[in-house]
Design a protein around this motif. Structure first.
Motif, PDB file in Angstrom:
ATOM      1  N   CYS A  83      29.809  -1.408  -2.191  1.00 25.09           N
ATOM      2  CA  CYS A  83      29.196  -0.574  -1.158  1.00 25.09           C
ATOM      3  C   CYS A  83      27.812  -1.129  -0.835  1.00 25.09           C
ATOM      4  O   CYS A  83      27.015  -1.407  -1.737  1.00 25.09           O
ATOM      5  N   CYS A  84      27.528  -1.299   0.454  1.00 25.16           N
ATOM      6  CA  CYS A  84      26.269  -1.935   0.849  1.00 25.16           C
ATOM      7  C   CYS A  84      25.104  -0.955   0.927  1.00 25.16           C
ATOM      8  O   CYS A  84      23.975  -1.352   1.239  1.00 25.16           O
ATOM      9  N   HIS A  85      25.362   0.322   0.634  1.00 20.94           N
ATOM     10  CA  HIS A  85      24.269   1.289   0.649  1.00 20.94           C
ATOM     11  C   HIS A  85      23.292   0.984  -0.487  1.00 20.94           C
ATOM     12  O   HIS A  85      23.698   0.749  -1.630  1.00 20.94           O
ATOM     13  N   THR A  86      22.023   0.980  -0.172  1.00 22.84           N
ATOM     14  CA  THR A  86      21.002   0.661  -1.169  1.00 22.84           C
ATOM     15  C   THR A  86      21.090   1.595  -2.376  1.00 22.84           C
ATOM     16  O   THR A  86      21.085   2.818  -2.224  1.00 22.84           O
ATOM     17  N   GLY A  87      21.203   1.007  -3.551  1.00 21.89           N
ATOM     18  CA  GLY A  87      21.256   1.785  -4.778  1.00 21.89           C
ATOM     19  C   GLY A  87      22.652   2.164  -5.228  1.00 21.89           C
ATOM     20  O   GLY A  87      22.824   2.688  -6.331  1.00 21.89           O
ATOM     21  N   CYS A  88      23.663   1.910  -4.399  1.00 18.92           N
ATOM     22  CA  CYS A  88      25.042   2.245  -4.779  1.00 18.92           C
ATOM     23  C   CYS A  88      25.721   1.002  -5.342  1.00 18.92           C
ATOM     24  O   CYS A  88      25.686  -0.069  -4.732  1.00 18.92           O
ATOM     25  N   ASP A  89      26.334   1.137  -6.502  1.00 16.04           N
ATOM     26  CA  ASP A  89      26.988  -0.013  -7.132  1.00 16.04           C
ATOM     27  C   ASP A  89      28.497   0.163  -7.236  1.00 16.04           C
ATOM     28  O   ASP A  89      29.154  -0.503  -8.033  1.00 16.04           O
ATOM     29  N   ARG A  90      29.078   1.048  -6.427  1.00 13.78           N
ATOM     30  CA  ARG A  90      30.531   1.227  -6.450  1.00 13.78           C
ATOM     31  C   ARG A  90      31.208  -0.026  -5.897  1.00 13.78           C
ATOM     32  O   ARG A  90      30.845  -0.530  -4.844  1.00 13.78           O
ATOM     33  N   THR A  91      32.213  -0.504  -6.617  1.00  8.93           N
ATOM     34  CA  THR A  91      32.978  -1.662  -6.176  1.00  8.93           C
ATOM     35  C   THR A  91      34.449  -1.272  -6.056  1.00  8.93           C
ATOM     36  O   THR A  91      34.922  -0.364  -6.752  1.00  8.93           O
ATOM     37  N   PHE A  92      35.171  -1.968  -5.183  1.00 11.38           N
ATOM     38  CA  PHE A  92      36.578  -1.632  -4.982  1.00 11.38           C
ATOM     39  C   PHE A  92      37.332  -2.817  -4.398  1.00 11.38           C
ATOM     40  O   PHE A  92      36.741  -3.768  -3.881  1.00 11.38           O
ATOM     41  N   HIS A  93      38.674  -2.754  -4.506  1.00 10.44           N
ATOM     42  CA  HIS A  93      39.545  -3.744  -3.878  1.00 10.44           C
ATOM     43  C   HIS A  93      39.771  -3.333  -2.423  1.00 10.44           C
ATOM     44  O   HIS A  93      39.828  -2.138  -2.122  1.00 10.44           O
ATOM     45  N   LEU A  94      39.950  -4.295  -1.546  1.00  8.60           N
ATOM     46  CA  LEU A  94      40.219  -3.973  -0.142  1.00  8.60           C
ATOM     47  C   LEU A  94      41.492  -3.146   0.020  1.00  8.60           C
ATOM     48  O   LEU A  94      41.497  -2.164   0.771  1.00  8.60           O
ATOM     49  N   PRO A  95      42.608  -3.470  -0.674  1.00  9.31           N
ATOM     50  CA  PRO A  95      43.817  -2.640  -0.531  1.00  9.31           C
ATOM     51  C   PRO A  95      43.641  -1.217  -1.047  1.00  9.31           C
ATOM     52  O   PRO A  95      44.387  -0.319  -0.657  1.00  9.31           O
ATOM     53  N   CYS A  96      42.662  -0.998  -1.926  1.00  2.92           N
ATOM     54  CA  CYS A  96      42.434   0.343  -2.479  1.00  2.92           C
ATOM     55  C   CYS A  96      41.565   1.202  -1.564  1.00  2.92           C
ATOM     56  O   CYS A  96      41.466   2.420  -1.768  1.00  2.92           O
ATOM     57  N   ALA A  97      40.912   0.581  -0.587  1.00  3.48           N
ATOM     58  CA  ALA A  97      39.939   1.282   0.254  1.00  3.48           C
ATOM     59  C   ALA A  97      40.473   2.562   0.890  1.00  3.48           C
ATOM     60  O   ALA A  97      39.799   3.598   0.850  1.00  3.48           O
ATOM     61  N   PRO A  98      41.682   2.566   1.493  1.00  4.34           N
ATOM     62  CA  PRO A  98      42.170   3.812   2.097  1.00  4.34           C
ATOM     63  C   PRO A  98      42.321   4.950   1.089  1.00  4.34           C
ATOM     64  O   PRO A  98      42.015   6.104   1.404  1.00  4.34           O
ATOM     65  N   ASP A  99      42.790   4.637  -0.123  1.00  7.54           N
ATOM     66  CA  ASP A  99      42.955   5.678  -1.140  1.00  7.54           C
ATOM     67  C   ASP A  99      41.611   6.248  -1.575  1.00  7.54           C
ATOM     68  O   ASP A  99      41.516   7.419  -1.954  1.00  7.54           O
ATOM     69  N   GLY A 100      40.570   5.419  -1.529  1.00  4.50           N
ATOM     70  CA  GLY A 100      39.240   5.883  -1.914  1.00  4.50           C
ATOM     71  C   GLY A 100      38.402   6.330  -0.741  1.00  4.50           C
ATOM     72  O   GLY A 100      37.218   6.635  -0.900  1.00  4.50           O
ATOM     73  N   GLU A 101      39.005   6.362   0.462  1.00  6.80           N
ATOM     74  CA  GLU A 101      38.323   6.758   1.696  1.00  6.80           C
ATOM     75  C   GLU A 101      37.080   5.901   1.944  1.00  6.80           C
ATOM     76  O   GLU A 101      36.022   6.394   2.337  1.00  6.80           O
TER      77      GLU A 101
END
Length: 219
Positions: free
Chosen positions: A30-48
């Motif tokens: 996540c490119c928001h400053t201070g956010c370190d959440r990472t994810f796979h591109l195929p998982c993105a819809p499930d994680g909104e």
């Protein structure tokens, strides 16, 4: 991208856990400053999560993704303008709207599929606005295509009435199945007036009988 940069990203991703599926190899942060959440591109819809497919290709988690600021819907219609199934009564990750006419609502997956089908002809399925609508959809994470509309390259198409031959509603009530159609009555197929790339049986849609004139018949 340079080969060495790609290899570096792969090595770094191998150490990161996707916050959605909890598996290693998450290459998007996540490119928001201070956010370190990472994810796979195929998982993105499930994680909104949202990725903007332009410019710097920024990605956002569910908490920091861009939000649509639309006025409350003037009408009481609660149907998707594309698939005609029910949508939520408020804007969310799965339910989006047109920022121009404000009244149109559609599912995210429906507008994404329409964007890829329509290509350079992509526009609001209701008010037909194009440039401001496209810019907003890009900002909200809808991937656009620079290709001509898909139906123009289909050699089997003879007219706009023949562009689609299947019921795309989430639930098909027709005893004859999704491919069955009749000239009139509940199993007559209605096509989307905007792209004719999707359709539904009259009874399988959420439209009342008196709205028949607003939809194209495929028969």
């Amino acid at each position: 991208f340079l080969v060495r940069d790609t290899r570096r990203i792969i090595r770094e991703a191998a150490k990161k856990i996707c916050f959605i599926c909890y598996k290693m190899g998450a290459s998007i942060t996540c490119c928001h400053t201070g956010c370190d959440r990472t994810f796979h591109l195929p998982c993105a819809p499930d994680g909104e999560c949202v990725t903007q497919y332009f410019g710097a290709y920024r990605s956002f988690c569910w908490e920091h993704r861009p939000q649509q600021a639309l006025q409350p819907r003037p009408s009481q219609d609660s149907t998707c303008s594309i698939c005609l199934d029910t949508v939520e009564d408020k804007i969310s990750y799965t339910t989006m709207g047109c920022p121009v006419c404000q009244d149109t609502r559609f599912h995210r997956q429906c507008i994404q599929r329409m964007a890829l089908h329509a290509g350079i002809a992509f526009r609001c399925p209701c008010c037909l606005n194009q440039e401001p609508f496209m810019i907003n959809m890009l900002f909200m994470g809808i991937r656009l295509s620079k290709s001509p509309p898909s139906w123009l390259s289909d050699p089997d198409i003879r007219s706009s009435r023949q562009r689609h031959s299947r019921n795309d509603a989430a639930t098909c009530l027709c005893p004859g199945g999704r491919e069955h159609t009749e000239a009139d009555g509940p199993w007559q197929r209605w096509l989307c007036d905007s792209c004719t790339a999707m359709g539904t049986h009259q009874r399988c849609s959420s439209l009342a009988n008196n709205t028949h004139s607003s939809k194209s018949s495929s028969s």
